[in-house]
Structures are given as structure tokens and as C-alpha cells.
Design an enzyme around this catalytic site. Structure first.
Site, PDB file in Angstrom:
ATOM      1  N   SER A 132       0.873  -1.204  -0.211  1.00 30.70           N
ATOM      2  CA  SER A 132       0.022   0.141   0.131  1.00 30.70           C
ATOM      3  C   SER A 132       0.842   1.255  -0.083  1.00 30.70           C
ATOM      4  O   SER A 132       1.937   1.118   0.307  1.00 30.70           O
ATOM      5  CB  SER A 132      -0.945   0.064   1.410  1.00 30.70           C
ATOM      6  OG  SER A 132      -1.608   1.248   1.294  1.00 30.70           O
ATOM      7  N   TYR A 145      -2.844  -1.111  10.303  1.00 34.86           N
ATOM      8  CA  TYR A 145      -2.974  -1.411   9.245  1.00 34.86           C
ATOM      9  C   TYR A 145      -1.636  -0.805   8.462  1.00 34.86           C
ATOM     10  O   TYR A 145      -0.840  -1.543   7.671  1.00 34.86           O
ATOM     11  CB  TYR A 145      -4.073  -0.399   8.312  1.00 34.86           C
ATOM     12  CG  TYR A 145      -4.221  -0.719   6.980  1.00 34.86           C
ATOM     13  CD1 TYR A 145      -4.703  -1.873   6.427  1.00 34.86           C
ATOM     14  CD2 TYR A 145      -3.551   0.174   6.038  1.00 34.86           C
ATOM     15  CE1 TYR A 145      -4.843  -2.053   5.072  1.00 34.86           C
ATOM     16  CE2 TYR A 145      -3.871  -0.001   4.675  1.00 34.86           C
ATOM     17  CZ  TYR A 145      -4.293  -1.212   4.089  1.00 34.86           C
ATOM     18  OH  TYR A 145      -4.484  -1.589   2.932  1.00 34.86           O
TER      19      TYR A 145
HETATM   20  N1  LIG Z   1      -8.901  -0.518  -1.634  1.00 30.95           N
HETATM   21  C1  LIG Z   1      -7.934   0.417  -1.409  1.00 30.95           C
HETATM   22  O1  LIG Z   1      -7.923   1.409  -1.229  1.00 30.95           O
HETATM   23  C2  LIG Z   1      -6.649  -0.635  -1.264  1.00 30.95           C
HETATM   24  C3  LIG Z   1      -5.325   0.414  -1.249  1.00 30.95           C
HETATM   25  C4  LIG Z   1      -4.123  -0.144  -0.721  1.00 30.95           C
HETATM   26  C5  LIG Z   1      -4.317  -1.520  -0.566  1.00 30.95           C
HETATM   27  N2  LIG Z   1      -4.975  -2.216  -0.664  1.00 30.95           N
HETATM   28  C6  LIG Z   1      -5.023  -3.657  -0.247  1.00 30.95           C
HETATM   29  O2  LIG Z   1      -5.583  -4.382  -1.515  1.00 30.95           O
HETATM   30  C7  LIG Z   1      -5.841  -5.839  -0.805  1.00 30.95           C
HETATM   31  C8  LIG Z   1      -7.173  -6.147  -1.242  1.00 30.95           C
HETATM   32  O3  LIG Z   1      -8.245  -5.234  -0.667  1.00 30.95           O
HETATM   33  P1  LIG Z   1      -9.394  -4.703  -1.454  1.00 30.95           P
HETATM   34  O4  LIG Z   1      -9.386  -3.177  -1.469  1.00 30.95           O
HETATM   35  O5  LIG Z   1      -9.946  -5.180  -2.680  1.00 30.95           O
HETATM   36  O6  LIG Z   1     -10.656  -5.197  -0.480  1.00 30.95           O
HETATM   37  P2  LIG Z   1     -11.654  -6.183  -0.328  1.00 30.95           P
HETATM   38  O7  LIG Z   1     -12.313  -6.252   0.946  1.00 30.95           O
HETATM   39  O8  LIG Z   1     -12.727  -6.155  -1.561  1.00 30.95           O
HETATM   40  O9  LIG Z   1     -10.882  -7.534  -0.779  1.00 30.95           O
HETATM   41  C9  LIG Z   1     -10.058  -8.164   0.155  1.00 30.95           C
HETATM   42  C10 LIG Z   1     -10.209  -9.884   0.182  1.00 30.95           C
HETATM   43  O10 LIG Z   1      -9.393 -10.315   1.153  1.00 30.95           O
HETATM   44  C11 LIG Z   1     -10.079 -11.298   1.737  1.00 30.95           C
HETATM   45  N3  LIG Z   1      -9.586 -11.818   2.954  1.00 30.95           N
HETATM   46  C12 LIG Z   1      -9.624 -10.948   4.121  1.00 30.95           C
HETATM   47  N4  LIG Z   1      -9.167 -11.661   5.246  1.00 30.95           N
HETATM   48  C13 LIG Z   1      -9.106 -13.103   4.658  1.00 30.95           C
HETATM   49  C14 LIG Z   1      -8.323 -13.957   5.265  1.00 30.95           C
HETATM   50  N5  LIG Z   1      -8.014 -14.251   6.518  1.00 30.95           N
HETATM   51  N6  LIG Z   1      -8.046 -14.972   4.396  1.00 30.95           N
HETATM   52  C15 LIG Z   1      -8.307 -15.263   3.104  1.00 30.95           C
HETATM   53  N7  LIG Z   1      -8.951 -13.991   2.560  1.00 30.95           N
HETATM   54  C16 LIG Z   1      -9.186 -13.028   3.191  1.00 30.95           C
HETATM   55  C17 LIG Z   1     -11.709 -10.942   1.642  1.00 30.95           C
HETATM   56  O11 LIG Z   1     -12.446 -12.038   2.098  1.00 30.95           O
HETATM   57  C18 LIG Z   1     -11.761 -10.236   0.348  1.00 30.95           C
HETATM   58  O12 LIG Z   1     -12.143 -10.975  -0.461  1.00 30.95           O
HETATM   59  C19 LIG Z   1      -5.727  -5.654   0.621  1.00 30.95           C
HETATM   60  O13 LIG Z   1      -4.420  -6.344   1.017  1.00 30.95           O
HETATM   61  C20 LIG Z   1      -5.631  -4.284   0.928  1.00 30.95           C
HETATM   62  O14 LIG Z   1      -5.062  -3.759   2.130  1.00 30.95           O
HETATM   63  C21 LIG Z   1      -6.538  -1.751  -0.805  1.00 30.95           C
END
Ligand SMILES: NC(=O)c1ccc[n+]([C@@H]2O[C@H](COP(=O)([O-])OP(=O)(O)OC[C@H]3O[C@@H](n4cnc5c(N)ncnc54)[C@H](O)[C@@H]3O)[C@@H](O)[C@H]2O)c1
Length: 261
Positions: A132, A145
Site C-alpha cells: 500500500s 494497518y
Molecule cells: N482499496 C484500497 O484502497 C487499497 C489500497 C491499498 C491496498 N489495498 C490492499 O488491497 C488488498 C485487497 O483489498 P480490497 O480493497 O480489494 O478489499 P476487499 O475487501 O474487496 O478484498 C479483500 C479480500 O481479502 C479477503 N480476505 C480477508 N481476510 C482474509 C483471510 N483471513 N483469508 C483469506 N482471505 C481474506 C476478503 O474476503 C476479500 O475477498 C488488501 O491487502 C488491501 O489492504 C487496498
């Protein structure tokens, strides 16, 4: 990008950025395995894009091992599962801290370790971590986080060093604010995004597909000489330290900043 003949695993692949990566790799010819918690119905997400799925929780080593056993030797592993949650330092409970680190950091450790074990005999493979901008940035109210995402850089650098001799590459994407359910509340509030997007050179948030393309590049053969590094996918947010927007010619149209001159 061409993923024909490649076996890919995407943790957290049932939603958001992980689902966009899964779709992208499947569309580029790869065999895709979505690993996600059973409660997210990974099989249904997989069916919709011609992928396969395993219910696996990255905090549960045994469930991850058996998912990898089912998927076979992976060529590309996207270590993407993650959770968010905001709280100021003084209100961050031990439970919140431990859960965030367990999923985002320890879950990534388990995934990388198991992936590497399976890739080593083949002397090839590519791993992409979803880190991130918060790996670098001390955005307030996100101490657990931010610590988890900063920790991923330790995994990144160490694993690159240890796995390079086996022909295995590992890199990280560092997304900024991306439209997924994790950020739904922010995107739904024009007050929040008009302010937040002032600090993003492109004046808007990102879409999951825009992150997926960067992650796929790092996993693909096009990135054959790239390992141990990060690719920031943030519309210029980290570059725009003092803010880009707010001049008289600038206007927020409800979704993004635009300049009229
Ligand atoms: N959305 C943003 O702005 C953003 C920015 C930077 C980084 N991220 C990172 O991107 C990644 C994806 O996030 P997203 O925004 O798509 O969110 P999201 O909630 O749509 O997807 C996250 C996925 O991870 C799965 N997950 C959570 N805990 C889990 C576990 N214990 N075992 C297996 N799967 C698990 C969830 O079920 C979900 O399908 C994450 O690592 C998040 O930190 C997101």
C-alpha cells in the site's frame, strides 16, 4: 500480457483488487485459483470468470497448505488478502492490532513461504504482494494497518534476496485509494473524497482494474529482470505531498478534480 500455460493463485481473490487480478489473469489465458474465506463464496466468484476456487483463510496455515496442494505448482502467486479498519492510536485495541497483523502480515508470510516451497524445485515463479502507499505513509488512525503494510516491505526485501538464486521473483504493488468495499464509505462521501483527492495528482481515486494491470505486469515475463521492488499505483498521491488541487481554475465534479484552463 500473456498468462497462457501459467498457473496463478490469488489470495483474497473473491472481491475488489483480488477479483480484478483474477479476471485479468484468466482473460490473459492463465489458469486461476481464487483462495478466499468460505464466507465470501470464492467458488461463485471463480465460476463467474472461468477460474477455480478453494476456501482458505490466510491466518489458518493448514487451510492454506491444503488449498496450495489442490492448486498444484503455481507460476504466479498474488498475496493480496487483507483487511482494513481505522482507529486512533489510543483507541486501537490489542484485538484489532493482532487481527490486522495476523491477516495482512502473518497471512502474507504463510502464503509466501508455502508458495516459495512449491516454486523452488521448478526454479521459477513470481510472487506479487499487495502492499500500500501506507507502507510508506503515516496516514492517521491506521496504525495497525500501516504497520502491517510497512512490514510487507521486510518480507519483500528478504524474500527477494533468498529466492532470487532459485529464479523466483517477488515484488509489491502499492495502491493508493482504490474503489473497493474496503473504501466504500469514503467513495460514497463527496466531502471526504473531494478533500482526499486534492492530494492526488490525477485528481481521482483508482479502480481495481488499474491496480490489477500493474500486479499482472510484475507477475508476467515482461518483468523478468524486476525483483525486490515496489510499484506505486496511486495516481501520483505520494508525489503530490503538498496537494495538487484547489486553484481557482479547479472544480470537484463529484467524482474527481478537473481543471478548466
Ligand atoms: N482499496 C484500497 O484502497 C487499497 C489500497 C491499498 C491496498 N489495498 C490492499 O488491497 C488488498 C485487497 O483489498 P480490497 O480493497 O480489494 O478489499 P476487499 O475487501 O474487496 O478484498 C479483500 C479480500 O481479502 C479477503 N480476505 C480477508 N481476510 C482474509 C483471510 N483471513 N483469508 C483469506 N482471505 C481474506 C476478503 O474476503 C476479500 O475477498 C488488501 O491487502 C488491501 O489492504 C487496498
Amino acid at each position: 500480457m500473456n498468462f497462457h500455460g501459467k498457473n496463478a493463485v490469488v489470495t483474497g481473490g473473491a472481491n475488489g483488487i483480488g477479483l480484478a487480478i483474477s479476471k485479468g489473469v484468466a482473460a490473459a489465458g492463465g489458469a486461476v485459483w481464487i483462495f478466499d474465506r468460505a464466507s465470501e463464496n470464492p467458488a461463485e466468484a471463480a465460476r463467474s470468470i472461468g477460474a477455480r476456487a478453494c476456501a482458505a483463510d490466510v491466518t489458518d496455515r493448514a487451510s492454506l497448505e491444503s488449498a496450495f496442494n489442490e492448486a498444484g505448482v503455481p507460476d504466479a502467486v498474488f498475496v493480496n488478502a487483507g483487511i482494513g479498519g481505522t482507529a486512533p492510536l489510543e483507541d486501537t485495541t490489542s484485538e484489532h492490532w493482532s487481527r490486522t497483523l495476523a491477516v495482512n502480515l502473518t497471512g502474507a508470510f504463510h502464503t509466501v513461504q508455502i508458495a516459495a516451497e512449491r516454486m523452488k524445485p521448478a526454479r521459477r515463479g513470481a510472487i506479487v504482494l499487495t502492499a500500500s502507499t501506507n507502507s510508506f505513509d503515516g496516514e492517521a488512525d491506521l496504525i495497525a494497518y500501516n504497520a502491517s503494510k510497512a512490514g510487507l516491505l521486510g518480507i519483500l526485501h528478504t524474500a527477494a534476496n533468498e529466492l532470487g538464486p532459485y529464479g523466483i521473483r517477488i515484488n509489491a504493488i502499492c495502491p493508493g485509494l482504490i474503489r473497493t468495499r474496503l473504501t466504500k464509505a469514503s467513495f460514497a462521501d463527496p466531502g471526504v473524497i473531494s478533500d482526499y483527492f486534492k492530494h492526488i495528482a490525477l485528481g481521482r481515486g483508482g479502480e481495481p482494474e488499474e491496480v490489477a494491470q500493474a500486479a499482472m505486469f510484475l507477475a508476467s515475463d515482461l518483468a523478468s529482470y524486476i525483483t525486490g521492488t515496489t510499484l506505486v499505483v496511486d495516481g501520483g498521491q505520494l508525489a503530490s505531498k503538498f496537494g495538487t488541487w484547489g486553484k481557482p481554475a479547479d472544480r470537484f465534479d463529484g467524482q474527481r478534480w478537473v481543471r478548466s484552463e
